[in-house]
Design a protein around this motif. Structure first.
Motif, short mmCIF file in Angstrom:
data_model
loop_
_atom_site.label_atom_id
_atom_site.label_comp_id
_atom_site.label_asym_id
_atom_site.label_seq_id
_atom_site.Cartn_x
_atom_site.Cartn_y
_atom_site.Cartn_z
N ALA A 1 0.82 -1.22 0.00
CA ALA A 1 0.00 0.00 0.00
C ALA A 1 0.85 1.26 0.00
CB ALA A 1 -0.92 -0.01 1.22
N LEU A 2 2.12 1.13 0.43
CA LEU A 2 3.00 2.29 0.48
C LEU A 2 3.75 2.51 -0.82
CD1 LEU A 2 4.45 1.87 4.07
CD2 LEU A 2 2.78 3.56 3.30
N SER A 3 3.47 1.72 -1.84
CA SER A 3 4.20 1.83 -3.10
C SER A 3 3.25 1.99 -4.29
CB SER A 3 5.08 0.59 -3.30
OG SER A 3 5.90 0.37 -2.19
N PRO A 4 2.37 2.99 -4.27
CA PRO A 4 1.50 3.18 -5.43
C PRO A 4 2.31 3.76 -6.59
CG PRO A 4 1.22 4.98 -3.89
CD PRO A 4 2.17 4.00 -3.24
N ALA A 5 1.75 3.66 -7.79
CA ALA A 5 2.42 4.24 -8.95
C ALA A 5 2.58 5.75 -8.74
CB ALA A 5 1.59 3.97 -10.20
N SER A 6 3.79 6.24 -9.02
CA SER A 6 4.06 7.66 -8.84
C SER A 6 3.90 8.35 -10.18
CB SER A 6 5.48 7.85 -8.29
OG SER A 6 5.77 9.22 -8.14
N ASP A 7 2.84 9.13 -10.33
CA ASP A 7 2.61 9.77 -11.63
C ASP A 7 2.21 11.24 -11.49
OD1 ASP A 7 0.09 9.54 -10.59
OD2 ASP A 7 -0.71 8.26 -12.19
N ARG A 8 2.39 11.81 -10.30
CA ARG A 8 2.14 13.25 -10.16
C ARG A 8 3.35 14.04 -10.65
NH1 ARG A 8 -0.03 15.27 -4.49
NH2 ARG A 8 -0.07 17.17 -5.77
N ALA A 9 3.09 15.25 -11.10
CA ALA A 9 4.20 16.10 -11.55
C ALA A 9 5.15 16.35 -10.40
CB ALA A 9 3.64 17.43 -12.07
N LEU A 10 6.44 16.34 -10.70
CA LEU A 10 7.45 16.52 -9.65
C LEU A 10 7.62 18.00 -9.31
CD1 LEU A 10 10.17 14.00 -10.88
CD2 LEU A 10 8.40 13.64 -9.15
N PRO A 11 7.97 18.29 -8.07
CA PRO A 11 8.25 19.69 -7.71
C PRO A 11 9.42 20.22 -8.54
CG PRO A 11 8.14 18.29 -5.75
CD PRO A 11 8.14 17.38 -6.92
N SER A 12 9.32 21.44 -8.96
CA SER A 12 10.38 22.02 -9.79
C SER A 12 11.50 22.56 -8.91
CB SER A 12 9.82 23.14 -10.66
OG SER A 12 9.27 24.16 -9.85
N GLY A 13 12.70 22.53 -9.45
CA GLY A 13 13.84 23.14 -8.77
C GLY A 13 14.48 22.29 -7.70
N ILE A 14 14.04 21.02 -7.53
CA ILE A 14 14.63 20.15 -6.50
C ILE A 14 15.14 18.88 -7.20
CG2 ILE A 14 14.22 18.84 -4.37
CD1 ILE A 14 11.94 20.76 -3.75
N ALA A 15 16.41 18.63 -7.08
CA ALA A 15 16.97 17.42 -7.68
C ALA A 15 16.61 16.20 -6.83
CB ALA A 15 18.49 17.56 -7.79
N HIS A 16 16.15 15.13 -7.48
CA HIS A 16 15.79 13.88 -6.80
C HIS A 16 14.86 14.16 -5.61
CE1 HIS A 16 18.91 12.21 -9.31
NE2 HIS A 16 19.83 13.01 -8.74
N PRO A 17 13.70 14.72 -5.89
CA PRO A 17 12.83 15.16 -4.77
C PRO A 17 12.23 14.01 -3.98
CG PRO A 17 11.67 15.36 -6.85
CD PRO A 17 13.09 14.97 -7.20
#
Length: 533
Positions: A116-132
């Motif tokens: 349950a803690l590993s759903p598909a990650s498909d939201r836009a990533l925060p900008s300006g942060i490397a490897h957020p």
């Protein structure tokens, strides 16, 4: 080998027996107890600090990280890295260096489903942060739980849970809301939770070696009172019954949170709004995590806690409500109660001669009974005739002594009374929702029990005293902390956010205080007997 494997841990001249479920590393097993070893990396063998001496049992093959960190001679002497060992059965180890004591632990195994803690990650990533990175937070009345995830891959990186420090102001939500009528106390309540979240993140940063400035998003869920007290806004409205079916604005208004927590200054902090009244976004997150509205119907979802929230899905309509669970499941008003933490008796079984045996969570020294242990003990005493259906000791005793390890706990009438009141309120909540929906509780095709308490519940014992609907055992799911799992979904997944929006739009909120049948249903459900359909 015993039926339940045991780690015998030696430290500072003392011997501790720790039961565990095979699978996790030794470090992960110890992280759920009071015997954490030193560490400064996410369990990859990179820091080399979690050294133990392996004395007996199988810890799995020596890994390349151990060859690199330890070398031939220390390995030959039995040194291992706790993060690289995976005990499959009984084992004996010497703990060479414990970490400093902390208020934050890794939740016990199984409390939160790894899947349950590993759903598909498909939201836009925060900008300006490397490897957020992202953080999901469940603000419960008794505990705070956080999960740190890689926002790019969705990979879970760290878990922590600890007590909600607001507990010093009262065990239940109403007591804290009343205390918060004083603006100075309200400010202290808000600060206490914010500081606790910051402390949990600091523990993760130091122990897992994660740079907190990479955290670009925080998703927060919780029951309505906890969210309002955290935000420091609108909590006073919850003391007005006219507001109990209305939406409540609990959005963070203080831009300093990111700075206080040491995360990226531009991080998005998203507090998922409550559904309304005392039905919070923790329920909403639980519905998302268990996909209640996508499975068999009719289905009930019960998130047990001091503020117990209930949902009923008919296949077409979603009904929701909240019932006052009180402290019975987590702290208890008597001398025996405690939350599901290290040292809690979480299971009580009786042999043929009526002698009880106790299982202790993440430790070997019993400190009290958590909710599931209380249910087991009360059900067992009820079967033996020691307790009557009205909750009285049949022989006129004032209490029942329970031997747990080298300790003796005392169950008294206050613990039984609190459990009866909690199950009375929850049973009445289920009855009211079933009545509204035209469904008999016995016809439920799926019953989901959630929360710290729900993870360790014995279904047969819970049904025997009327805490769960009397349905076939294979229809009951023990889901653990679904609120945190759902919060992780909201943090990472567009599907989860769309599902939450659908549930929110379709939910019909019921205020039990205004239901004419509530009082009668409450009284019927006070008895220690199976739930009336």
């Amino acid at each position: 080998m015993t039926a339940v494997p045991v780690i015998t841990a030696l430290f500072d001249g003392k011997c501790h027996r720790l039961t565990f479920d095979p699978g996790p590393s030794l470090r992960d097993i110890l992280d759920a107890t009071d015997y954490r070893v030193r560490s400064a990396c996410p369990g990859l063998g990179a820091c080399g600090l979690c050294r133990v001496r392996w004395l007996a049992g199988d810890g799995g093959p020596i890994t390349p990280a151990e060859w690199l960190q330890l070398g031939d001679a220390p390995l030959a002497e039995g040194l291992r890295l706790a993060c690289q060992c995976r005990p499959g059965g009984d084992a004996t180890v010497e703990l060479l260096s414990l970490a400093a004591p902390s208020d934050w632990h890794v939740p016990p195994a199984g409390l939160i489903s790894a899947a349950a803690l590993s759903p598909a990650s498909d939201r836009a990533l925060p900008s300006g942060i490397a490897h957020p990175l992202g953080v999901a937070v469940d603000v419960g009345t008794s505990h705070l739980t956080i999960a740190v995830s890689d926002l790019s891959s969705g990979r879970p990186l760290a878990l922590r849970f600890g007590r909600n420090p607001q507990g010093r102001y009262g065990a239940d939500v109403v007591t804290r809301l009343v205390a918060a009528e004083d603006p100075a106390v309200a400010a202290r309540l808000a600060a206490a939770v914010r500081e606790a979240i910051g402390a949990a993140l600091a523990d993760v940063g130091a122990r897992e070696g994660l740079d907190l400035h990479r955290i670009g998003r925080v998703a927060i869920v919780g029951n309505t009172a906890m969210l309002a007290l955290l935000a420091g806004r609108n909590h006073q409205l919850l003391l007005q019954p006219s507001q109990w079916t209305r939406p409540l604005d609990c959005a963070p208004a203080d831009a300093a949170w990111a700075s206080d927590w040491g995360i990226a200054a531009e991080a998005d902090i998203e507090a998922e709004p409550p559904l309304g009244g005392f039905v919070g976004s923790d329920l909403l997150a639980g519905l998302v995590a268990t996909r209640l509205t996508e499975g068999r119907a009719p289905a009930a979802f019960i998130d047990f806690g001091t503020n117990s929230e209930i949902a009923l899905w008919t296949g077409e309509q979603l009904w929701v409500t909240a019932a006052a669970g009180g402290p019975a499941f987590e702290t208890g008003p008597g001398r025996a109660g405690m939350p599901a933490e290290p040292g809690a008796v979480y299971r009580v079984t009786f042999d043929g001669a009526g002698r009880p045996a106790c299982a202790i969570l993440a430790g070997d020294r019993a400190r009290g009974l958590c909710g599931s242990g209380l249910v087991d003990l009360v059900a067992g005493l009820r079967r033996a005739g020691t307790l009557t259906a009205t909750g009285k000791f049949s022989g006129g005793e004032a209490s029942y002594p329970l031997s747990a390890g080298d300790q003796t706990l005392s169950l008294d009438w206050r613990d039984v009374d609190a459990l009866q009141r909690a199950k009375g309120a929850i049973g009445a909540g289920i009855a009211v929702l079933c009545s509204r929906a035209g469904v008999a509780s016995a016809d439920l095709r799926r019953v989901v029990a959630a929360g710290l308490f729900g993870r360790y519940l014995d279904v047969a014992n819970a049904q025997a005293i009327g805490l769960l609907p009397d349905v076939a055992a294979d229809r009951v799911e023990l889901a653990g902390n679904t609120a945190l799992a759902g919060a992780v979904g909201l943090l990472l997944s567009r599907r989860a956010r769309e599902e939450a929006a659908r549930c929110r739009a379709g939910a019909r909120l019921v205020n039990l205080a205004r239901e004419p049948g509530f009082d009668e249903a409450f009284l019927e459900n006070l008895y220690l007997q199976p739930m009336v359909s």
